[in-house]
Design an enzyme around this catalytic site. Structure first.
Site, PDB file in Angstrom:
ATOM      1  N   ASP A 165       0.830  -1.213   0.000  1.00 56.84           N
ATOM      2  CA  ASP A 165       0.000   0.000   0.000  1.00 56.84           C
ATOM      3  C   ASP A 165       0.863   1.262   0.000  1.00 56.84           C
ATOM      4  O   ASP A 165       1.977   1.268   0.510  1.00 56.84           O
ATOM      5  CB  ASP A 165      -0.913  -0.032   1.241  1.00 56.84           C
ATOM      6  N   ASN A 186     -11.022  -2.431  -5.432  1.00 59.35           N
ATOM      7  CA  ASN A 186     -10.242  -1.433  -6.182  1.00 59.35           C
ATOM      8  C   ASN A 186     -10.875  -1.038  -7.516  1.00 59.35           C
ATOM      9  O   ASN A 186     -10.495  -0.027  -8.117  1.00 59.35           O
ATOM     10  CB  ASN A 186      -8.794  -1.890  -6.393  1.00 59.35           C
TER      11      ASN A 186
HETATM   12  C1  IPE Z   1      -5.495  -2.623  -0.186  1.00 63.20           C
HETATM   13  O1  IPE Z   1      -5.181  -1.280  -0.292  1.00 63.20           O
HETATM   14  C2  IPE Z   1      -5.428  -3.269  -1.540  1.00 63.20           C
HETATM   15  C3  IPE Z   1      -4.105  -3.362  -2.137  1.00 63.20           C
HETATM   16  C4  IPE Z   1      -2.968  -2.987  -1.603  1.00 63.20           C
HETATM   17  C5  IPE Z   1      -4.079  -3.952  -3.451  1.00 63.20           C
HETATM   18  P1  IPE Z   1      -6.293  -0.155  -0.457  1.00 63.20           P
HETATM   19  O2  IPE Z   1      -5.539   1.129  -0.585  1.00 63.20           O
HETATM   20  O3  IPE Z   1      -7.211  -0.512  -1.549  1.00 63.20           O
HETATM   21  O4  IPE Z   1      -7.071  -0.254   0.922  1.00 63.20           O
HETATM   22  P2  IPE Z   1      -7.914   0.845   1.705  1.00 63.20           P
HETATM   23  O5  IPE Z   1      -8.871   1.444   0.731  1.00 63.20           O
HETATM   24  O6  IPE Z   1      -6.926   1.857   2.200  1.00 63.20           O
HETATM   25  O7  IPE Z   1      -8.545   0.095   2.823  1.00 63.20           O
HETATM   26  C1  IPE Z   2      -1.659   0.350  -3.393  1.00 61.82           C
HETATM   27  O1  IPE Z   2      -1.435   1.730  -3.394  1.00 61.82           O
HETATM   28  C2  IPE Z   2      -1.942  -0.178  -4.770  1.00 61.82           C
HETATM   29  C3  IPE Z   2      -3.345  -0.558  -5.020  1.00 61.82           C
HETATM   30  C4  IPE Z   2      -4.286  -0.536  -4.134  1.00 61.82           C
HETATM   31  C5  IPE Z   2      -3.682  -0.978  -6.353  1.00 61.82           C
HETATM   32  P1  IPE Z   2      -2.631   2.775  -3.328  1.00 61.82           P
HETATM   33  O2  IPE Z   2      -3.016   3.143  -4.720  1.00 61.82           O
HETATM   34  O3  IPE Z   2      -3.728   2.277  -2.476  1.00 61.82           O
HETATM   35  O4  IPE Z   2      -1.890   4.001  -2.642  1.00 61.82           O
HETATM   36  P2  IPE Z   2      -2.528   5.000  -1.585  1.00 61.82           P
HETATM   37  O5  IPE Z   2      -3.059   4.162  -0.455  1.00 61.82           O
HETATM   38  O6  IPE Z   2      -3.594   5.761  -2.278  1.00 61.82           O
HETATM   39  O7  IPE Z   2      -1.372   5.842  -1.168  1.00 61.82           O
HETATM   40 MG    MG Z   3      -4.118   2.445  -0.498  1.00 58.81          MG
END
Ligand code: IPE
Ligand code: IPE
Ligand code: MG
Length: 242
Positions: A22, A70
């Site tokens: 993340d 997502n």
């Molecule tokens: C979890 O991260 C999913 C992945 C890392 C692929 P998210 O960024 O989607 O999770 P939330 O929305 O912060 O809970």
């Molecule tokens: C994780 O990074 C990747 C996916 C969830 C696909 P994020 O895109 O969630 O990054 P933040 O949480 O917005 O920083």
């Molecule tokens: Mg995230």
């Protein structure tokens, strides 16, 4: 230069590690870059960290790449992530001869574009006899969806008279999940400072240790992984015992 790698107790190395990758978006934002460049940097980190974990002797690394939730992101962002995935898979296919790592995908594949599903089939075929670590990439994965699909498989078997409801055990459930062929993670690492599970492995983490690392995923390095494993090794795992 000394490395935290030397601090790891190799006799207690976890066999199965899971990572919630993340923080790509915030990494990009901090640099005034578009989110997709954060995802690109994150894909590079995945390549690096999977090699590091393989070198270390980890047997299974499960990484959360795209959740069932997502899809709620903008079409542009989802498209960019899917294109990066195509590139990632193509790169592996191109260099397959030199690769050591075995790759498979967990999650519900039917919702992925047909060309991605083709690439997944190819990569699973090409890599199945590789000697190295098993990299399980969770794509369109949700812990609840995994359980839901597992329950449907079991219900189908009950309906066909293959099993009796009284004979359903925890093993019946474990072996109906996407992860049925490898051990539950001893440790789950989440980067970016968030401390939640976000529908990653649910059934499988009943006794996992959690390590939350404040680094954004693109900044996560070999030393971070070594440090997180050292931290895990300080935990007293009691499994409900005394
Ligand atoms: C979890 O991260 C999913 C992945 C890392 C692929 P998210 O960024 O989607 O999770 P939330 O929305 O912060 O809970
Ligand atoms: C994780 O990074 C990747 C996916 C969830 C696909 P994020 O895109 O969630 O990054 P933040 O949480 O917005 O920083
Ligand atoms: Mg995230």
């Amino acid at each position: 230069m000394s490395s935290l790698r030397d601090e790891i107790d190799m006799s207690k190395l976890p066999k199965s590690v899971a990572i919630i990758m993340d923080g790509n978006g915030r990494w990009a934002k901090k640099r005034f870059l578009p989110r997709k460049l954060g995802h690109k940097a994150g894909a590079d980190t995945l390549e690096n960290i999977s090699r590091v974990a393989d070198d270390l002797g980890i047997e299974h690394l499960t990484v959360y790449a795209f959740s069932t939730e997502n899809w709620k992101r903008t079409e542009e962002e989802v498209g960019a992530i899917m294109d990066l995935l195509r590139n990632y898979l193509d790169r592996y296919i191109r260099t397959a001869e030199k690769e050591n790592i075995k790759i498979d995908i967990i999650g519900e594949k039917n919702r992925l574009a047909p060309d991605i599903q083709d690439r997944i089939r190819r990569i699973e075929e090409i890599s199945k006899d590789k000697p190295g670590m098993n990299l399980h990439i969770a794509l369109n994965y949700g812990g609840r969806d995994d359980i839901l699909r597992g329950v449907k498989k079991i219900a189908e078997k009950v309906k066909n008279g293959e099993i009796n409801p009284d004979d359903i055990t925890e093993d019946t459930i474990s072996s109906s999940l996407d992860t049925h062929f490898y051990p539950d993670p001893e440790i789950v690492i989440r980067t970016s400072g968030e401390e939640r599970i976000s529908n990653f492995l649910l059934w499988q983490i009943a006794y996992s240790e959690f390590v939350f690392n404040s680094k954004f995923w693109p900044d996560y390095s070999a030393e971070d992984l070594y440090g997180d494993i050292c931290y895990y090794q300080t935990r007293d795992r009691r499994f409900g015992g005394r």
